[in-house]
Each structure stands twice: as structure tokens, then as C-alpha cells.
Scaffold this active site. Structure first.
Site, PDB file in Angstrom:
ATOM      1  N   SER A  79     -72.765 -70.829 -88.120  1.00 38.67           N
ATOM      2  CA  SER A  79     -72.603 -71.746 -89.246  1.00 38.67           C
ATOM      3  C   SER A  79     -73.748 -71.603 -90.235  1.00 38.67           C
ATOM      4  CB  SER A  79     -72.561 -73.190 -88.729  1.00 38.67           C
ATOM      5  OG  SER A  79     -72.686 -74.121 -89.781  1.00 38.67           O
TER       6      SER A  79
ATOM      7  N   GLU B 178     -75.124 -73.985 -91.495  1.00 35.32           N
ATOM      8  CA  GLU B 178     -76.065 -75.061 -91.171  1.00 35.32           C
ATOM      9  C   GLU B 178     -77.261 -74.533 -90.373  1.00 35.32           C
ATOM     10  OE1 GLU B 178     -76.152 -78.323 -91.977  1.00 35.32           O
ATOM     11  OE2 GLU B 178     -74.347 -78.246 -93.217  1.00 35.32           O
TER      12      GLU B 178
ATOM     13  N   TYR C   4     -76.571 -80.314 -84.809  1.00 40.76           N
ATOM     14  CA  TYR C   4     -75.492 -79.327 -84.869  1.00 40.76           C
ATOM     15  C   TYR C   4     -76.036 -77.958 -85.247  1.00 40.76           C
ATOM     16  CZ  TYR C   4     -71.576 -76.693 -86.773  1.00 40.76           C
ATOM     17  OH  TYR C   4     -70.677 -75.692 -87.056  1.00 40.76           O
TER      18      TYR C   4
END
Length: 327
Positions: A126, A128, A150
Site C-alpha cells: 500500500s 500508506e 495499517y
């Protein structure tokens, strides 16, 4: 060809299942036992594919259940998409996010190494992972600085995948995917929260939409395009890591402006900034540099940002209208 998809009931899993079936694959999915007991509610995204899929009961929190699936069926490809992927929830319950995302990834890799080392493996990374970005745009060599549980869990999964590739010679590839959306996106995600609110407001079912940081910038693409990239990674000659994104960034405010404008509304009349939806540690800007994916995989996105927003708004409007008319 036979493929296993963890997270098959999610947005990406459902599109990937369709894509592989179109190419003649035998597609299997890993699902929780409770999902098998309540298919009408939990299989909404794959219900139209149900008679063409083979589903296995298993949990990412249980190594024995993962091991059992790989001991029963031999796979050519494994796409590990399942995760607790809602960033806000990862702040609320970091323990379960870490347990599911890190241990689940480790369990799948360990089972593959033990039982099917020749199976090609894809890990869903991801954007992120980049978090507080060290440079912009971000590519495969950009330093990670995750700003959420996350993001941290995905960095761990990325390095687990890399370690298994280097230590055990497993074909293990990571896709560092930037934000990708669709009408199948969960309602808890900001893009779907916006488009569903636009439809409700247009039909007189709501008057306002409360959001957090309207100036956060993201590189948004369509999930249909991104599952193509996943497949291409496992067809490549060598296992590698690939950033997947459009190379364009837009603010949440721009998303609102387009979404409301699609139905002749002005977002400024309805959107309210609410501190409750601000992240404890914000990620201000994410922007992909997908050069490697373009040059080595031949991947290009086919949807524009405008196409994506329009499709999501129209889909939510049609869904609400059909509910109201009973069709």
C-alpha cells in the site's frame, strides 16, 4: 491455471476473480467460515460469480487453517489481498490490525514454502507504507515512513515477502498500490462515503456530509486497472516490487467538487469539516511514480480520475433509486 485469492469477497478480490475467470483460470477463494454461513450478506461482490468459484473456509489468524487449504489443492498463483485495510480502524484497534495483517501474511508465505514453493505469490502492499513521504513522487526506492498501524503492518508484510523471496527463492512479488476505488468500495472509505452521500442528498435523503481533512492529496485510480497490474506482476520473468498508480494527485476537496458537480450540486453547500474524522497522524500527500510498472510490465491505467468519480456517483444513485422503486 489455478489461482487462490485471499480477500476474494472484497473490492479487489472480486474484480481480480472476474479478470482471471475471463482468462480461463480456475479461481479459488479463501473466506471466513461465517461468510460461508451467510452468503447473501457477505458475498455481495462475488454473488454473480458464485457458481464459477471454489471457496475454502479459512482464517488469516489461524496457521492450521491456511496450511490445510494449501495441503488440499495445488495452486499456480496466490494473490494475498486479505487484510484489515481501513486506516481509521487501524488506529482504533491496532492490535487486531497487526495480528491479521502481519501474521496472516506470514502464515500464507510459510504454508507456501512448506507445501507449494513453486506457486507464484503476490502481496498487496500500500502507498500508506510511504506515509510521511521523503520524496515526491514515490517509487520503489522511496524510504518508508508509515503513519498508521495499517501502514506499519503493510511495511512488515512487504519485508516478509522480500525475505521469503531472497531466503527461499520463492517467486514473491509486492505491489505497492496507491489508492484505488470503484462502486464496490466499502462505505467506510472516504471516496465511497462521498459518492453515496451525494446520491442521498440528491434524492432528498440527507442534507450534509461530514469529512476530515479536505486538503489531503491522494493518487486515485480504478480497481479494475489495478488488478490487471497484479496479474502482470506474476507473469513477469522475475519476482519484483512495483509501484502502481496514475501519477496524478487530487485533494479530497477536488473529489467532492467533482462528485457533487456530477449531479448538479455544490459541495460547499453540504460538506462540513468535522475534527472527529481527522487522523492522529495525517498523511498529506501520496503520488505514484509508476515508471517501473509501465516499462517492465507494459501497464497503463485506462480510467481517468473524472471517469472514476462519475462511475461511482452514478452507481450509487442508481442503487438508491432502485431501492426506492423496489427494482
Amino acid at each position: 491455471m489455478r489461482a487462490l485469492i485471499t480477500g476474494i469477497t472484497g473490492q479487489d478480490g472480486s474484480y481480480l476473480a472476474e479478470y482471471l475467470l475471463e482468462r480461463g483460470y480456475e479461481v479459488h477463494g479463501l473466506v471466513r467460515r461465517v461468510a460461508l454461513e451467510d452468503p447473501e450478506r457477505r458475498f455481495g461482490r462475488i454473488g454473480h460469480l458464485a457458481d464459477r468459484l471454489t471457496l475454502h473456509s479459512g482464517s488469516l489468524e489461524s496457521y492450521p487453517s491456511i496450511f490445510q487449504v494449501f495441503s488440499r489443492v495445488e495452486f499456480d498463483e496466490c494473490y494475498h489481498l486479505a487484510a484489515q485495510s481501513f486506516v481509521a480502524e487501524s488506529f482504533a484497534d491496532g492490535f487486531s490490525t497487526m495480528n491479521t495483517n502481519i501474521n496472516g501474511t506470514h502464515y500464507v508465505l510459510a504454508a507456501l514454502r512448506e507445501l507449494q514453493p513453486g506457486c507464484r505469490y503476490y502481496f498487496a502492499g500500500s502507498s500508506e507504507m510511504f506515509g510521511k513521504v521523503a520524496e515526491s513522487p514515490q517509487n520503489e526506492t522511496t524510504r518508508f515512513h508509515p503513519r498508521s498501524p495499517y501502514g506499519i503492518s503493510k511495511v512488515a508484510g512487504y519485508y516478509l515477502t522480500l525475505n521469503y523471496r531472497e531466503a527461499y527463492d520463492i517467486f514473491a512479488a509486492s505491489g505497492i498500490l496507491f489508492n484505488h476505488e470503484s462502486p464496490r468500495r466499502g462505505h467506510e472509505f472516504v471516496t465511497r462515503k462521498i459518492t453515496s452521500a451525494v446520491a442521498r442528498i440528491k434524492l432528498g435523503l440527507a442534507t450534509e456530509l461530514r469529512l476530515g481533512n479536505l486538503d489531503a492529496r491522494r493518487d486515485w485510480g480504478h480497481a479494475r486497472d489495478y488488478v490487471r497490474a497484479m496479474h502482470l506482476m506474476l507473469q513477469h520473468d522475475v519476482a519484483d516490487d512495483f509501484v502502481v498508480g496514475t501519477g496524478q494527485s487530487h485533494t479530497v476537496r477536488e473529489f467532492c467538487e467533482l462528485a457533487f458537480g456530477e449531479l448538479g450540486l455544490d459541495y460547499r453547500d453540504h460538506v462540513v469539516t468535522d475534527p472527529r474524522f481527522m487522523r492522529p497522524a495525517e498523511v498529506e500527500l501520496l503520488l505514484a511514480d509508476p515508471t517501473r510498472a509501465r516499462e517492465r510490465l507494459g501497464w497503463e491505467p485506462s480510467y481517468t480520475f473524472q471517469d472514476l468519480v462519475r462511475e461511482m456517483v452514478r452507481s450509487d444513485l442508481e442503487e438508491l433509486e432502485s431501492r426506492r422503486t423496489g427494482t
